[in-house]
Design a protein around this motif. Structure first.
Motif, PDB file in Angstrom:
ATOM      1  N   ASP A   1     -48.153  61.000  89.149  1.00 27.07           N
ATOM      2  CA  ASP A   1     -47.458  61.460  90.332  1.00 27.07           C
ATOM      3  C   ASP A   1     -46.364  60.454  90.704  1.00 27.07           C
ATOM      4  N   ILE A   2     -45.167  60.942  90.819  1.00 27.38           N
ATOM      5  CA  ILE A   2     -44.003  60.102  91.108  1.00 27.38           C
ATOM      6  C   ILE A   2     -44.135  59.361  92.437  1.00 27.38           C
ATOM      7  N   ASN A   3     -44.860  59.949  93.397  1.00 28.05           N
ATOM      8  CA  ASN A   3     -44.989  59.335  94.719  1.00 28.05           C
ATOM      9  C   ASN A   3     -45.845  58.073  94.711  1.00 28.05           C
ATOM     10  N   ILE A   4     -46.551  57.813  93.622  1.00 32.29           N
ATOM     11  CA  ILE A   4     -47.306  56.566  93.511  1.00 32.29           C
ATOM     12  C   ILE A   4     -46.340  55.385  93.544  1.00 32.29           C
ATOM     13  N   TYR A   5     -45.229  55.523  92.829  1.00 29.54           N
ATOM     14  CA  TYR A   5     -44.238  54.446  92.762  1.00 29.54           C
ATOM     15  C   TYR A   5     -43.147  54.586  93.812  1.00 29.54           C
ATOM     16  N   PHE A   6     -42.734  55.806  94.053  1.00 26.46           N
ATOM     17  CA  PHE A   6     -41.590  56.048  94.924  1.00 26.46           C
ATOM     18  C   PHE A   6     -41.899  57.149  95.934  1.00 26.46           C
ATOM     19  N   PRO A   7     -42.270  56.765  97.153  1.00 27.10           N
ATOM     20  CA  PRO A   7     -42.506  57.780  98.187  1.00 27.10           C
ATOM     21  C   PRO A   7     -41.248  58.616  98.393  1.00 27.10           C
ATOM     22  N   ASN A   8     -41.427  59.834  98.861  1.00 25.72           N
ATOM     23  CA  ASN A   8     -40.295  60.750  99.066  1.00 25.72           C
ATOM     24  C   ASN A   8     -39.190  60.151  99.915  1.00 25.72           C
ATOM     25  N   VAL A   9     -39.519  59.257 100.814  1.00 26.68           N
ATOM     26  CA  VAL A   9     -38.507  58.719 101.726  1.00 26.68           C
ATOM     27  C   VAL A   9     -37.621  57.653 101.093  1.00 26.68           C
ATOM     28  N   ILE A  10     -37.966  57.175  99.919  1.00 21.62           N
ATOM     29  CA  ILE A  10     -37.226  56.052  99.330  1.00 21.62           C
ATOM     30  C   ILE A  10     -35.745  56.360  99.128  1.00 21.62           C
ATOM     31  N   LYS A  11     -35.434  57.558  98.679  1.00 22.07           N
ATOM     32  CA  LYS A  11     -34.024  57.853  98.400  1.00 22.07           C
ATOM     33  C   LYS A  11     -33.197  58.021  99.671  1.00 22.07           C
ATOM     34  N   GLU A  12     -33.857  58.138 100.796  1.00 21.87           N
ATOM     35  CA  GLU A  12     -33.151  58.276 102.065  1.00 21.87           C
ATOM     36  C   GLU A  12     -33.046  56.956 102.816  1.00 21.87           C
ATOM     37  N   ALA A  13     -33.708  55.922 102.314  1.00 18.94           N
ATOM     38  CA  ALA A  13     -33.702  54.627 103.004  1.00 18.94           C
ATOM     39  C   ALA A  13     -32.321  53.983 102.902  1.00 18.94           C
ATOM     40  N   PRO A  14     -31.760  53.524 104.010  1.00 20.16           N
ATOM     41  CA  PRO A  14     -30.428  52.908 103.980  1.00 20.16           C
ATOM     42  C   PRO A  14     -30.356  51.676 103.097  1.00 20.16           C
ATOM     43  N   PHE A  15     -31.470  50.972 102.938  1.00 16.51           N
ATOM     44  CA  PHE A  15     -31.506  49.776 102.105  1.00 16.51           C
ATOM     45  C   PHE A  15     -30.998  50.062 100.697  1.00 16.51           C
ATOM     46  N   PHE A  16     -31.360  51.196 100.136  1.00 18.65           N
ATOM     47  CA  PHE A  16     -31.001  51.504  98.760  1.00 18.65           C
ATOM     48  C   PHE A  16     -29.556  51.938  98.586  1.00 18.65           C
ATOM     49  N   LYS A  17     -28.857  52.086  99.677  1.00 18.35           N
ATOM     50  CA  LYS A  17     -27.433  52.415  99.592  1.00 18.35           C
ATOM     51  C   LYS A  17     -26.574  51.158  99.671  1.00 18.35           C
ATOM     52  N   ALA A  18     -27.188  50.028  99.975  1.00 16.92           N
ATOM     53  CA  ALA A  18     -26.453  48.775 100.130  1.00 16.92           C
ATOM     54  C   ALA A  18     -26.169  48.140  98.770  1.00 16.92           C
ATOM     55  N   ALA A  19     -24.957  47.628  98.598  1.00 23.84           N
ATOM     56  CA  ALA A  19     -24.562  47.004  97.329  1.00 23.84           C
ATOM     57  C   ALA A  19     -25.361  45.742  97.040  1.00 23.84           C
TER      58      ALA A  19
ATOM     59  N   ASP B   1     -40.329  50.490  78.597  1.00 24.85           N
ATOM     60  CA  ASP B   1     -39.134  50.952  77.882  1.00 24.85           C
ATOM     61  C   ASP B   1     -38.024  51.390  78.827  1.00 24.85           C
ATOM     62  N   GLY B   2     -38.151  51.037  80.103  1.00 30.36           N
ATOM     63  CA  GLY B   2     -37.131  51.414  81.083  1.00 30.36           C
ATOM     64  C   GLY B   2     -37.438  52.698  81.816  1.00 30.36           C
ATOM     65  N   ASP B   3     -38.648  53.226  81.647  1.00 27.55           N
ATOM     66  CA  ASP B   3     -38.984  54.503  82.269  1.00 27.55           C
ATOM     67  C   ASP B   3     -38.924  54.456  83.792  1.00 27.55           C
ATOM     68  N   THR B   4     -39.434  53.372  84.386  1.00 33.97           N
ATOM     69  CA  THR B   4     -39.427  53.269  85.843  1.00 33.97           C
ATOM     70  C   THR B   4     -38.033  52.964  86.378  1.00 33.97           C
ATOM     71  N   VAL B   5     -37.271  52.156  85.673  1.00 41.73           N
ATOM     72  CA  VAL B   5     -35.882  51.896  86.068  1.00 41.73           C
ATOM     73  C   VAL B   5     -35.094  53.204  86.045  1.00 41.73           C
ATOM     74  N   THR B   6     -35.275  53.983  85.001  1.00 33.94           N
ATOM     75  CA  THR B   6     -34.590  55.278  84.889  1.00 33.94           C
ATOM     76  C   THR B   6     -34.984  56.194  86.032  1.00 33.94           C
ATOM     77  N   LEU B   7     -36.275  56.273  86.308  1.00 35.54           N
ATOM     78  CA  LEU B   7     -36.770  57.112  87.394  1.00 35.54           C
ATOM     79  C   LEU B   7     -36.180  56.676  88.727  1.00 35.54           C
TER      80      LEU B   7
ATOM     81  N   LEU C   1     -33.648  58.819  91.155  1.00 39.90           N
ATOM     82  CA  LEU C   1     -33.990  59.138  92.545  1.00 39.90           C
ATOM     83  C   LEU C   1     -32.939  58.626  93.523  1.00 39.90           C
ATOM     84  N   CYS C   2     -32.256  57.558  93.148  1.00 43.13           N
ATOM     85  CA  CYS C   2     -31.245  56.928  94.015  1.00 43.13           C
ATOM     86  C   CYS C   2     -29.914  56.865  93.266  1.00 43.13           C
ATOM     87  N   PRO C   3     -29.283  58.021  93.035  1.00 42.37           N
ATOM     88  CA  PRO C   3     -28.085  58.046  92.185  1.00 42.37           C
ATOM     89  C   PRO C   3     -26.920  57.213  92.693  1.00 42.37           C
ATOM     90  N   GLY C   4     -26.864  56.923  93.972  1.00 42.54           N
ATOM     91  CA  GLY C   4     -25.769  56.118  94.502  1.00 42.54           C
ATOM     92  C   GLY C   4     -26.071  54.625  94.523  1.00 42.54           C
TER      93      GLY C   4
END
Length: 86
Positions: A1-19, A30-36, A40-43
């Motif tokens: 389940d993806i929510n084990i690593y990344f709760p649904n709210v993660i992509k909406e958190a302002p922190f992840f939009k900061a450079a 093999d980079g699976d979690t980095v890719t995921l 989830l946070c394309p920006g």
């Protein structure tokens, strides 16, 4: 389940939009979690630090990183992470 690593709210958190945001993956395989995470946070334009001690998995990780189309600054290390040196 993806929510084990990344709760649904993660992509909406302002922190992840900061450079200056940082994502750290210890045991990056093999980079699976980095890719995921980046899917989830394309920006995401911060830094990613991926640590993988196994050489075969590290080679897969670096190959996957080279094929990624991301604004993130991705750094891979063929090292383990732990509480003690050695």
């Amino acid at each position: 389940d993806i929510n084990i690593y990344f709760p649904n709210v993660i992509k909406e958190a302002p922190f992840f939009k900061a450079a200056q945001a940082t994502f750290i993956d210890c045991g990056a395989y093999d980079g699976d979690t980095v890719t995921l995470f980046l899917n989830l946070c394309p920006g995401f334009a911060g830094s990613v630090y991926a640590f993988e001690p196994d050489r075969n998995n590290f080679d897969k990780l670096t190959s996957k990183i080279k094929s990624m189309n991301s604004n993130a600054k991705i750094h891979a290390f063929n090292k383990a992470v732990g509480a003690k040196s050695g």
